[in-house]
Design an enzyme around this catalytic site. Structure first.
Site, PDB file in Angstrom:
ATOM      1  N   GLU A   9     -10.472   1.224  -5.097  1.00  0.00           N
ATOM      2  CA  GLU A   9     -10.290   2.330  -4.136  1.00  0.00           C
ATOM      3  C   GLU A   9     -11.172   3.516  -4.524  1.00  0.00           C
ATOM      4  OE1 GLU A   9      -6.019   2.585  -4.391  1.00  0.00           O
ATOM      5  OE2 GLU A   9      -5.836   0.687  -3.328  1.00  0.00           O
TER       6      GLU A   9
ATOM      7  N   GLY B 190      -3.332  -4.539  -1.760  1.00  0.00           N
ATOM      8  CA  GLY B 190      -2.586  -3.895  -0.674  1.00  0.00           C
ATOM      9  C   GLY B 190      -2.603  -4.663   0.634  1.00  0.00           C
TER      10      GLY B 190
ATOM     11  N   ASN C 173       0.981   1.022 -10.822  1.00  0.00           N
ATOM     12  CA  ASN C 173       0.030   1.999 -10.300  1.00  0.00           C
ATOM     13  C   ASN C 173       0.626   2.606  -9.035  1.00  0.00           C
ATOM     14  OD1 ASN C 173      -2.140   3.421  -9.341  1.00  0.00           O
ATOM     15  ND2 ASN C 173      -3.416   1.631  -8.880  1.00  0.00           N
ATOM     16  N   TRP C 174       1.124   3.813  -9.173  1.00  0.00           N
ATOM     17  CA  TRP C 174       1.827   4.443  -8.041  1.00  0.00           C
ATOM     18  C   TRP C 174       0.868   5.078  -7.029  1.00  0.00           C
ATOM     19  CZ3 TRP C 174       6.000   7.283 -11.498  1.00  0.00           C
ATOM     20  CH2 TRP C 174       6.859   6.313 -12.035  1.00  0.00           C
ATOM     21  N   LYS C 175      -0.396   5.126  -7.365  1.00  0.00           N
ATOM     22  CA  LYS C 175      -1.432   5.674  -6.463  1.00  0.00           C
ATOM     23  C   LYS C 175      -1.026   7.075  -5.964  1.00  0.00           C
ATOM     24  CE  LYS C 175      -2.749   0.972  -5.434  1.00  0.00           C
ATOM     25  NZ  LYS C 175      -3.420   0.026  -4.567  1.00  0.00           N
TER      26      LYS C 175
ATOM     27  N   HIS D  98     -11.073   1.602 -10.416  1.00  0.00           N
ATOM     28  CA  HIS D  98     -10.289   0.927  -9.380  1.00  0.00           C
ATOM     29  C   HIS D  98     -11.134   0.823  -8.107  1.00  0.00           C
ATOM     30  CE1 HIS D  98      -7.172   0.100  -6.442  1.00  0.00           C
ATOM     31  NE2 HIS D  98      -6.378  -0.244  -7.441  1.00  0.00           N
TER      32      HIS D  98
ATOM     33  N   GLU E 272      -9.002  -7.603 -10.190  1.00  0.00           N
ATOM     34  CA  GLU E 272      -8.378  -7.290  -8.906  1.00  0.00           C
ATOM     35  C   GLU E 272      -9.347  -7.612  -7.772  1.00  0.00           C
ATOM     36  OE1 GLU E 272      -5.034  -4.257  -9.292  1.00  0.00           O
ATOM     37  OE2 GLU E 272      -6.863  -3.110  -9.080  1.00  0.00           O
TER      38      GLU E 272
ATOM     39  N   SER F 211      -1.567  -7.490  -4.569  1.00  0.00           N
ATOM     40  CA  SER F 211      -0.416  -7.983  -3.794  1.00  0.00           C
ATOM     41  C   SER F 211       0.622  -8.736  -4.625  1.00  0.00           C
ATOM     42  CB  SER F 211      -0.893  -8.842  -2.613  1.00  0.00           C
ATOM     43  OG  SER F 211      -1.621  -8.026  -1.705  1.00  0.00           O
TER      44      SER F 211
ATOM     45  N   GLY G  29       0.696  -2.485  -7.605  1.00  0.00           N
ATOM     46  CA  GLY G  29       0.631  -1.267  -6.795  1.00  0.00           C
ATOM     47  C   GLY G  29       1.908  -1.101  -5.980  1.00  0.00           C
ATOM     48  N   GLY G  30       1.841  -1.480  -4.708  1.00  0.00           N
ATOM     49  CA  GLY G  30       2.943  -1.271  -3.766  1.00  0.00           C
ATOM     50  C   GLY G  30       4.312  -1.671  -4.297  1.00  0.00           C
TER      51      GLY G  30
HETATM   52  P1  PGA Z   1      -1.159  -3.782  -4.701  1.00  0.00           P
HETATM   53  O1  PGA Z   1      -2.184  -2.844  -5.503  1.00  0.00           O
HETATM   54  O2  PGA Z   1      -0.236  -4.392  -5.714  1.00  0.00           O
HETATM   55  O3  PGA Z   1      -0.453  -2.856  -3.757  1.00  0.00           O
HETATM   56  O4  PGA Z   1      -1.980  -4.819  -4.012  1.00  0.00           O
HETATM   57  C1  PGA Z   1      -2.725  -3.249  -6.717  1.00  0.00           C
HETATM   58  C2  PGA Z   1      -3.682  -2.203  -7.215  1.00  0.00           C
HETATM   59  O5  PGA Z   1      -4.377  -1.597  -6.415  1.00  0.00           O
HETATM   60  O6  PGA Z   1      -3.773  -1.928  -8.408  1.00  0.00           O
END
Ligand code: PGA
Length: 258
Positions: free
Chosen positions: A96, A172, A7-9, A94, A166, A212, A233-234
């Site tokens: 966010e 994050g 997930n590159w956001k 998600h 999640e 994470s 994500g990251g």
């Molecule tokens: P993260 O994000 O790996 O940076 O914690 C995961 C996500 O939001 O899907």
């Protein structure tokens, strides 16, 4: 089968997305035991990234989708539009989006309906806040999220979907959830899905963990049969990290195959 979802956001534009997609393909090249790999760039990069992954096993996901099918919804992108672009998966709900864009369970339910009726595979995100866990409410919260979002959905046997567990406090933050807690929650999610869909065993679903995940902590999660994969994500933006995660998945698949 193990799945890695990247997930590159809102981190990379078109040019960087194309480069990351090429880099991801290189990481997979020549490997005998490949995880299912789904990359989720922003809307604007979907078309160019699709060209990069077109003749590969890498699949394309979107990060969200409109809850409506068409019409006067400025700025929205419909499920049909995503299908037209060759997108196969879509992340829905998600945290966010729930927190920062006020997505409600009702909207998320409508997004699920849109995705499924346009042959997209939803990756539905659920997870508790830190305070929920402090009050031992994490199971209730996740059950409620699943019930609200999935209650009215009628699955066909050909339908597929994924659940991403999640925990919000792990996203994050660099604080990864405890493996034992993740295993308990995955089991709970499976039980809850059986309650929601008692007669629809033929529809297939998988449950991945996100929050994470990095190269160093991926293997213990992937090794567990109960965990079908990881939503990253990251670390998915850093090819050396993604490489370690893919290597971990490959070695687990190899061990399971032999
Ligand atoms: P993260 O994000 O790996 O940076 O914690 C995961 C996500 O939001 O899907």
């Amino acid at each position: 089968m193990k799945t890695i979802i990247a997930n590159w956001k809102m981190n990379v534009g078109v040019r960087e997305s194309v480069a990351l997609a090429r880099g991801t393909l290189l990481l997979l090249r020549g490997r005998k035991f490949l995880p299912q790999t789904i990359i989720c760039p922003s809307f604007i990069a979907l078309s160019d990234v699709k060209k990069v992954v077109a003749r590969s096993a890498v699949q394309l996901g979107a990060q969200t989708v409109s809850h409506e099918s068409e019409g006067a919804y400025t700025g929205e992108v419909s499920a049909r539009m995503l299908t037209e672009l060759g997108v196969s998966h879509v992340i829905i709900g998600h945290s966010e989006r729930r927190q920062q864009f006020r997505e409600t369970d009702e909207m998320i339910n409508k997004k699920m309906v849109q995705a499924l009726s346009n042959h997209l595979i939803p990756i539905l995100c659920v997870g508790e806040q830190a305070t929920d866990r402090e009050m031992h409410q994490e199971k209730n919260i996740v059950k409620q999220q699943l019930k609200y979002v999935l209650a009215s959905i009628r699955l066909k046997s050909s339908d597929q979907f994924m659940i991403a567990y999640e925990p919000v406090w792990a996203i994050g933050t660099g604080v990864v959830a405890q493996l034992t807690d993740v295993l308990l929650m995955h089991e709970w999610i499976r039980l809850t899905l059986k309650e929601i869909f008692p007669s629809e065993e033929s529809a297939s679903f998988s449950i991945v963990y996100g929050g994470s995940v990095e190269g160093v902590n991926a293997y213990p999660f992937l090794r567990e049969q109960e965990i079908d994969g990881l939503l990253v994500g990251g670390a998915s933006l850093k090819l050396h990290q993604l490489k370690e995660i893919i290597e971990a998945a490959s070695s687990v698949i190899e061990a399971q195959t032999l």
